[in-house]
Design an enzyme around this catalytic site. Structure first.
Site, PDB file in Angstrom:
ATOM      1  N   TYR A 119      47.828  12.035  65.543  1.00 22.79           N
ATOM      2  CA  TYR A 119      48.043  10.813  64.613  1.00 22.79           C
ATOM      3  C   TYR A 119      47.539  12.087  63.894  1.00 22.79           C
ATOM      4  O   TYR A 119      48.046  11.631  62.906  1.00 22.79           O
ATOM      5  CB  TYR A 119      47.319   9.681  65.014  1.00 22.79           C
ATOM      6  CG  TYR A 119      47.999   9.024  64.008  1.00 22.79           C
ATOM      7  CD1 TYR A 119      48.821   8.196  63.380  1.00 22.79           C
ATOM      8  CD2 TYR A 119      46.999   8.607  62.909  1.00 22.79           C
ATOM      9  CE1 TYR A 119      49.115   7.594  62.440  1.00 22.79           C
ATOM     10  CE2 TYR A 119      47.012   8.192  61.566  1.00 22.79           C
ATOM     11  CZ  TYR A 119      48.565   7.054  61.064  1.00 22.79           C
ATOM     12  OH  TYR A 119      48.208   6.812  60.414  1.00 22.79           O
ATOM     13  N   SER A 165      48.251   9.828  55.904  1.00 25.52           N
ATOM     14  CA  SER A 165      47.495   8.546  55.814  1.00 25.52           C
ATOM     15  C   SER A 165      46.008   9.592  55.578  1.00 25.52           C
ATOM     16  O   SER A 165      45.513  10.457  55.304  1.00 25.52           O
ATOM     17  CB  SER A 165      47.108   8.370  57.092  1.00 25.52           C
ATOM     18  OG  SER A 165      46.525   8.012  57.394  1.00 25.52           O
TER      19      SER A 165
END
Length: 259
Positions: A146, A133
């Site tokens: 995350y 990401s």
């Protein structure tokens, strides 16, 4: 044609990658924890097969890879796409939430790679693509689990690239920015509920207003990059991090006030 495994293949980016690979004539196994979404994707093409397995579970993934071997005889490419949440600052993250986030965002890729590498090495090698990401390169607020998990994926890819390149396995990472997926839709709804936008479309417009391309990606756009990395045209691309974020990573934040 070649055989590919896509984890987290029931929705969003994973489903889009499976569709693209099948459209290109490859056989695809989509894996995940929920049978319903996987079977829905598999129903779209006779080239796609659904297999239920938790990508973080070593025994489950070992059995799945064995089934792929028994059914197809080989495995040419793997997309480690399974992921999850981890939305709190460090001080607000419980032990359970921390472990759950790392399991969803890091352990899934580690286990998938570990169990797939022996088959990828066979018959001259294969390709591993890990979906990280933009959070693997930058840090958003209140996303400790995350962010750390996605950063660690890049280290995982580099380690695999270093150790397995001579064995014929290429390993690369993709770092998408905002993509229109069910998970991103949920985040947009949070922004709406907090008063940051009137609706989901307005929320997407707000989070991409400083992105040079001015919009989120479609899942198919990420799938195209994955298909490239898995294919012969990327035969000398190895250990790379490919950023697919509409240019967000090039923005100099302190100069935003100048337009």
């Amino acid at each position: 044609m070649s055989v590919h495994l896509v984890t987290g293949g029931g929705t969003g980016i994973g489903a889009a990658i499976a569709r693209r690979l099948a459209a290109d004539g490859h056989d695809v196994v989509v894996a995940g924890r929920r049978a319903g979404p996987l079977e829905a994707v598999a129903a779209e093409s006779p080239r796609i097969v659904a297999m239920v397995a938790d990508a973080a579970d070593g025994a489950a993934m070992r059995a799945l890879v064995g089934e792929v071997r028994d059914r197809h005889g080989n495995l040419d490419g793997v997309v480690a796409n399974a992921g999850g949440h981890g939305y709190d600052a460090v001080g607000d993250t419980s032990d359970d939430a921390w472990h759950a986030s790392l399991e969803a965002n890091l352990t899934t890729a580690f286990v998938t790679a570990r169990e797939s590498l022996p088959l990828l090495e066979a018959d001259g090698g294969g390709s591993l693509v890990v979906v990280s990401s933009l959070a693997g390169l930058r840090a958003a607020p209140d996303t400790a689990g995350y962010t750390v998990g996605k950063h660690a994926l890049l280290g995982l890819v580099r380690s695999i690239a270093r150790d397995y390149g001579r064995r014929g396995v290429r390993a690369n990472a993709i770092c998408p920015g905002w993509v229109r997926t069910p998970m991103a839709d949920d985040e947009m709804r949070v922004l709406v509920e907090d008063g940051g936008a009137a609706d989901v479309e307005g929320a997407y417009a707000r989070v991409t207003r400083d992105v040079p391309l001015g919009r989120p990606a479609a899942p198919a756009e990420i799938a195209g990059v994955a298909a490239f990395l898995l294919g012969a045209d990327a035969s000398y691309v190895h250990g790379a991090t490919i950023v697919v974020d509409g240019g967000a990573h090039v923005v100099d934040v302190p100069t935003l006030a100048f337009g």
